[in-house]
Scaffold this active site. Structure first.
Site, PDB file in Angstrom:
ATOM      1  N   SER A   5      -1.142   3.008   1.301  1.00 44.23           N
ATOM      2  CA  SER A   5      -0.936   2.493   2.648  1.00 44.23           C
ATOM      3  C   SER A   5      -0.270   1.129   2.723  1.00 44.23           C
ATOM      4  O   SER A   5       0.008   0.649   3.807  1.00 44.23           O
ATOM      5  CB  SER A   5      -2.284   2.431   3.367  1.00 44.23           C
ATOM      6  OG  SER A   5      -3.159   1.547   2.700  1.00 44.23           O
ATOM      7  N   HIS A   6      -0.029   0.478   1.601  1.00 42.94           N
ATOM      8  CA  HIS A   6       0.568  -0.855   1.634  1.00 42.94           C
ATOM      9  C   HIS A   6       1.790  -0.922   0.737  1.00 42.94           C
ATOM     10  O   HIS A   6       1.789  -0.404  -0.367  1.00 42.94           O
ATOM     11  CB  HIS A   6      -0.440  -1.913   1.148  1.00 42.94           C
ATOM     12  CG  HIS A   6      -1.626  -2.042   2.025  1.00 42.94           C
ATOM     13  ND1 HIS A   6      -1.587  -2.690   3.220  1.00 42.94           N
ATOM     14  CD2 HIS A   6      -2.878  -1.573   1.911  1.00 42.94           C
ATOM     15  CE1 HIS A   6      -2.759  -2.645   3.795  1.00 42.94           C
ATOM     16  NE2 HIS A   6      -3.562  -1.956   3.015  1.00 42.94           N
ATOM     17  N   LYS A  35      -0.898  -3.946  -4.309  1.00 40.86           N
ATOM     18  CA  LYS A  35      -1.327  -5.099  -3.534  1.00 40.86           C
ATOM     19  C   LYS A  35      -2.200  -5.943  -4.452  1.00 40.86           C
ATOM     20  O   LYS A  35      -2.892  -5.412  -5.307  1.00 40.86           O
ATOM     21  CB  LYS A  35      -2.104  -4.539  -2.347  1.00 40.86           C
ATOM     22  CG  LYS A  35      -2.704  -5.467  -1.409  1.00 40.86           C
ATOM     23  CD  LYS A  35      -3.186  -4.696  -0.183  1.00 40.86           C
ATOM     24  CE  LYS A  35      -4.662  -4.533  -0.200  1.00 40.86           C
ATOM     25  NZ  LYS A  35      -5.240  -4.349   1.111  1.00 40.86           N
TER      26      LYS A  35
END
Length: 121
Positions: free
Chosen positions: A20-21, A33
């Site tokens: 998601s990042h 991340k």
């Protein structure tokens, strides 16, 4: 606080692999991340510097014959990779919670939240 959940110190930070990042990888199906020691995201100066360093990577090395690391192993499980390096499974949740409690008065926030105050985002 002071010690990790396993009683053996504090992580300086952690690498989070996530879908998601910061999409990346061959199919842009994962991202990387970096979170600092208490779980907070690294600041922009750090991530920009880290990104610039990644542009200089020409090769990488692996640790031959190292054990597979089970990220679901119990807290405190230690994997010795070389005579001088190891990976220890930790759970920083209590340290993170202690840090939040040192910054915020949750009882006062709870009272304020139940006082009828509302906010619109």
């Amino acid at each position: 606080s002071g010690g990790g959940e396993d009683g053996e110190g504090i992580a300086q930070g952690g690498i989070v692999l996530t879908a998601s990042h910061n999409p990346g990888g061959p199919g842009e199906d994962f991202g990387i991340k970096y979170n600092e020691g208490l779980g907070q995201p690294a600041d922009e100066k750090f991530t920009d510097t880290l990104y610039q360093k990644t542009l200089e990577i020409a090769s990488y090395k692996t640790v031959a014959d190292s054990p597979d690391i089970d990220l679901n192993a119990p807290v405190g499980t230690n994997y010795q990779l070389t005579p001088t390096s190891a990976v220890t499974i930790i759970d920083p949740f209590q340290n993170y919670l202690d840090a939040l409690k040192s910054c915020f008065d949750f009882d006062q926030l709870r009272k304020f939240g139940s006082s009828g105050f509302s906010i619109l985002f």
